[in-house]
Design an enzyme around this catalytic site. Structure first.
Site, PDB file in Angstrom:
ATOM      1  N   GLU A  85       0.837  -1.203   0.000  1.00 19.61           N
ATOM      2  CA  GLU A  85       0.000   0.000   0.000  1.00 19.61           C
ATOM      3  C   GLU A  85       0.870   1.251   0.000  1.00 19.61           C
ATOM      4  O   GLU A  85       1.761   1.399   0.835  1.00 19.61           O
ATOM      5  CB  GLU A  85      -0.911  -0.003   1.237  1.00 19.61           C
ATOM      6  CG  GLU A  85      -1.676   1.265   1.476  1.00 19.61           C
ATOM      7  CD  GLU A  85      -2.517   1.704   0.287  1.00 19.61           C
ATOM      8  OE1 GLU A  85      -2.398   2.875  -0.122  1.00 19.61           O
ATOM      9  OE2 GLU A  85      -3.282   0.867  -0.243  1.00 19.61           O
ATOM     10  N   VAL A 140       4.348   1.217  -5.784  1.00 27.06           N
ATOM     11  CA  VAL A 140       4.984   0.452  -6.854  1.00 27.06           C
ATOM     12  C   VAL A 140       5.192   1.358  -8.069  1.00 27.06           C
ATOM     13  O   VAL A 140       4.241   1.893  -8.636  1.00 27.06           O
ATOM     14  CB  VAL A 140       4.128  -0.768  -7.246  1.00 27.06           C
ATOM     15  CG1 VAL A 140       4.765  -1.509  -8.424  1.00 27.06           C
ATOM     16  CG2 VAL A 140       3.959  -1.709  -6.055  1.00 27.06           C
ATOM     17  N   SER A 180     -19.216   5.610  -1.566  1.00 23.66           N
ATOM     18  CA  SER A 180     -20.568   6.043  -1.181  1.00 23.66           C
ATOM     19  C   SER A 180     -21.175   5.166  -0.096  1.00 23.66           C
ATOM     20  O   SER A 180     -22.211   5.513   0.471  1.00 23.66           O
ATOM     21  CB  SER A 180     -21.488   6.028  -2.407  1.00 23.66           C
ATOM     22  OG  SER A 180     -21.669   4.697  -2.859  1.00 23.66           O
ATOM     23  N   ALA A 181     -20.561   4.022   0.172  1.00 27.41           N
ATOM     24  CA  ALA A 181     -21.033   3.056   1.184  1.00 27.41           C
ATOM     25  C   ALA A 181     -22.203   2.217   0.696  1.00 27.41           C
ATOM     26  O   ALA A 181     -22.741   1.407   1.440  1.00 27.41           O
ATOM     27  CB  ALA A 181     -21.387   3.747   2.507  1.00 27.41           C
ATOM     28  N   ILE A 182     -22.606   2.377  -0.550  1.00 24.42           N
ATOM     29  CA  ILE A 182     -23.748   1.636  -1.092  1.00 24.42           C
ATOM     30  C   ILE A 182     -23.308   0.256  -1.588  1.00 24.42           C
ATOM     31  O   ILE A 182     -22.307   0.134  -2.291  1.00 24.42           O
ATOM     32  CB  ILE A 182     -24.404   2.407  -2.256  1.00 24.42           C
ATOM     33  CG1 ILE A 182     -24.950   3.742  -1.762  1.00 24.42           C
ATOM     34  CG2 ILE A 182     -25.512   1.572  -2.896  1.00 24.42           C
ATOM     35  CD1 ILE A 182     -25.445   4.648  -2.884  1.00 24.42           C
ATOM     36  N   HIS A 241     -24.545  -1.950  -4.096  1.00 22.23           N
ATOM     37  CA  HIS A 241     -25.492  -1.824  -5.205  1.00 22.23           C
ATOM     38  C   HIS A 241     -26.209  -3.140  -5.500  1.00 22.23           C
ATOM     39  O   HIS A 241     -25.627  -4.221  -5.396  1.00 22.23           O
ATOM     40  CB  HIS A 241     -24.766  -1.341  -6.463  1.00 22.23           C
ATOM     41  CG  HIS A 241     -24.285   0.077  -6.349  1.00 22.23           C
ATOM     42  ND1 HIS A 241     -25.103   1.149  -6.603  1.00 22.23           N
ATOM     43  CD2 HIS A 241     -23.084   0.588  -5.990  1.00 22.23           C
ATOM     44  CE1 HIS A 241     -24.426   2.280  -6.414  1.00 22.23           C
ATOM     45  NE2 HIS A 241     -23.191   1.958  -6.030  1.00 22.23           N
TER      46      HIS A 241
END
Length: 207
Positions: free
Chosen positions: A30, A171, A44-46, A48
């Site tokens: 990371e 990277v 958005s936390a959705i 879908h």
């Protein structure tokens, strides 16, 4: 390493978690100082339902399949998940036509329970819906989850199972020689792995 996963967002963390089920040496690379610091933090936390994906596409298949997996995944990771459903609202006849297109896609994609309701029915389900709404596409399988909690829990579970998290590793170069990848960071550090998974989100094309 057997596998290096580039990116410790929600996708990379869940991939690393899945790989940790096997007898493999796995690491997550990371570039930020912690997990969920890229696209995942602005999600958005959705969860879908899958009615907006093009029928027959990989995205459509994975969206519906992934949605169905969320209850068990959230339970395993002790992450709050609410299947509160979703609505797409129509304010005029042109919008109703769009709802029909989405309904047809949803049916073809196998989205459970997707349907169109009247404006009055929509307001019965959700009192805050505008009085100007004439119809709504309802998808009961839609839901919400905190992307931070999900990513942190997945990454933590992967690490509990032996996956190594290396932060601050952007990277910038990769070499393949004799069946082994050598990944080089911006600081000149190197990680070698037999396989590489590109889960770098918005930077996946650059990787």
């Amino acid at each position: 390493m057997d596998v290096a996963v580039i990116g410790a967002g929600v996708v990379g963390a869940l991939i690393a978690r899945e790989l940790s089920r096997y007898e493999l040496d796995v690491c997550m690379l990371e570039k930020a100082d912690d997990v969920a610091m890229g696209t995942s933090k602005a999600n958005s936390a959705i969860i879908h339902a899958g009615f907006d994906c093009q029928p027959g596409s990989v995205m459509a298949r994975m969206n519906v399949r992934g949605n169905a997996m969320m209850d068990e995944l959230a339970k395993q990771l002790s992450v709050p998940f609410k299947r509160n459903g979703s609505m797409v609202l129509a304010f005029n006849e042109e919008d109703v036509g769009t709802l029909q297109v989405l309904l047809d896609r949803g049916i073809k994609n196998g989205v459970p329970g997707v349907r169109i309701v009247s404006g009055d029915e929509a307001r019965e389900m959700e009192p805050n819906v505008s009085g100007e709404v004439v119809a709504a596409l309802v998808a009961p399988s839609g839901g919400i989850v905190c992307p931070y909690e999900l990513t942190i829990a997945a990454a933590g579970n992967a690490m509990d199972n032996g996956v190594k998290l290396i932060t601050g590793f952007e990277v910038v170069d990769a070499r393949f020689d004799k069946g082994v990848w050598t990944l080089v960071s911006a600081d000149g550090e190197e990680v070698q792995a037999k396989y590489v998974v590109n889960a770098a989100g918005l930077f996946s094309d650059r990787v």
